[in-house]
Scaffold this motif. Structure first.
Motif, PDB file in Angstrom:
ATOM      1  N   GLN A 137       0.831  -1.210   0.000  1.00  0.00           N
ATOM      2  CA  GLN A 137       0.000   0.000   0.000  1.00  0.00           C
ATOM      3  C   GLN A 137       0.861   1.254   0.000  1.00  0.00           C
ATOM      4  O   GLN A 137       0.535   2.247  -0.653  1.00  0.00           O
TER       5      GLN A 137
ATOM      6  N   SER B 119       2.227   1.953  -3.415  1.00  0.00           N
ATOM      7  CA  SER B 119       1.128   2.415  -4.262  1.00  0.00           C
ATOM      8  C   SER B 119       0.856   3.895  -4.016  1.00  0.00           C
ATOM      9  O   SER B 119       0.678   4.675  -4.958  1.00  0.00           O
ATOM     10  N   THR B 120       0.831   4.291  -2.737  1.00  0.00           N
ATOM     11  CA  THR B 120       0.620   5.701  -2.395  1.00  0.00           C
ATOM     12  C   THR B 120       1.754   6.562  -2.924  1.00  0.00           C
ATOM     13  O   THR B 120       1.529   7.647  -3.470  1.00  0.00           O
TER      14      THR B 120
ATOM     15  N   GLY C 212       3.569   6.001  -5.502  1.00  0.00           N
ATOM     16  CA  GLY C 212       3.417   6.120  -6.945  1.00  0.00           C
ATOM     17  C   GLY C 212       2.417   7.184  -7.336  1.00  0.00           C
ATOM     18  O   GLY C 212       2.606   7.917  -8.316  1.00  0.00           O
ATOM     19  N   GLN C 213       1.347   7.297  -6.559  1.00  0.00           N
ATOM     20  CA  GLN C 213       0.341   8.321  -6.834  1.00  0.00           C
ATOM     21  C   GLN C 213       0.874   9.716  -6.533  1.00  0.00           C
ATOM     22  O   GLN C 213       0.500  10.687  -7.197  1.00  0.00           O
TER      23      GLN C 213
END
Length: 315
Positions: A168, A171-172, A174-175
């Motif tokens: 997670q 993923s964060t 990457g955003q």
């Protein structure tokens, strides 16, 4: 004296400001449910209800009919009400923070409060826990006391990264399209990675942010950098860190010397005491640090013994 109570005026202000801060956070979450927008879009002979997101994604919800019209009306009204409440509470929070400063409610370094808030805004707060000396500010706030200065003297804050949530986390990241060092530089542009200490960033005033992780286990990546940015930070393994990750988070609103507020996530007081006792007995630890470890453990334990501090995690 290990600590002194807050003045009556400061204690009352702290209670009032904390209530406003917590309601403002709730209002933020409520308003986030209405991020983006909702409108009817014509395509050929029909109109469709479309939901837009803050990241520009769109979702078609159905043809225009009484059901989608009611859905649009509920969304529009809900968004307006949520925004009005958030605006009102934001104003109340600004006033509370002015009173915090006037009554000397808090003394957390402004940089630390700003860092906590930036981690929150970036969506990274759930992945980091404040450990070490700066956790004392959370216990101080929870107990409405002031510790002696010797117990708080430090020029660095330790943040424990939860490697268990790495999927997670990445993923964060990457955003966000940035590095953890880049997040720190939003708080203070002078932050740079320390030479020879890849887990630490330091600013022009000598204040450091150190990133820790648990000792590598079977499925843990090691070593690991927070992002693909070559200048980003590499959290360092720390003994005893696993016990921090296994325990529930202990969350307390804290106040800076300028009155600004942030939510600090740290460890339960009893775990902090046990950790500091362990550190104070390490033969290879500098004597001055061992003395401070003992002082910190004694101070927090005294609050627990006198029931001024509850050993109950908030989440």
């Amino acid at each position: 004296m290990l600590y002194l109570p807050l003045s009556d005026n400061a204690a009352r202000q702290a209670i009032d400001a904390t209530a406003i801060f917590q309601e403002w956070r709730v209002a933020q979450r409520d308003a986030s449910r209405f991020s983006g927008g909702m409108y009817f879009k014509r395509e050929g002979d029909y109109e469709y209800l479309v939901r837009t997101r803050s990241d520009n994604r769109q979702q078609r919800l159905g043809r225009r009919d009484p059901t989608t019209e009611a859905q649009w009306a509920a969304f529009t009204q809900g968004k307006q009400q949520a925004q009005e409440r958030l605006t009102a509470l934001a104003q109340a929070l600004r006033e509370a923070e002015r009173m915090n400063k006037a009554l000397k409610v808090g003394r957390v370094p402004t940089l630390v409060v700003d860092l906590m808030n930036e981690l929150e805004r970036s969506g990274l707060a759930p992945y980091f826990t404040v450990v070490g000396t700066h956790a004392m500010y959370a216990y101080e706030a929870a107990a409405s006391v002031r510790f002696q200065a010797a117990a708080l003297a430090t020029q660095d804050v330790d943040l424990l990264w939860d490697v268990r949530k790495r999927v997670q986390f990445f993923s964060t990241m990457g955003q966000l399209d940035t590095s953890v060092l880049g997040v720190l530089q939003r708080v203070d542009p002078s932050f740079r990675r320390m030479e020879g200490q890849l887990e630490s960033a330091i600013n022009n005033r000598g204040f450091a942010v150190d990133f820790l992780r648990r000792m590598a286990q079977a499925d843990d990546p090691h070593p690991v950098r927070f992002s693909s940015d070559e200048d980003d930070l590499w959290p360092v393994q720390a003994k005893q860190a696993e016990q921090f990750l296994q325990a529930p988070r202990y969350e307390v609103p804290v106040v800076s010397v300028t009155g600004r507020m942030a939510l600090m996530s740290t460890v339960k007081p009893s775990i902090f005491v046990a950790f500091k006792r362990w550190l104070s007995e390490l033969a290879d630890r500098p004597p001055a640090k061992r003395r401070r470890d003992r002082l910190q453990a004694d101070t927090v334990q005294r609050l627990l013994d006198e029931s001024l501090l509850l050993d109950i995690a908030t989440s």
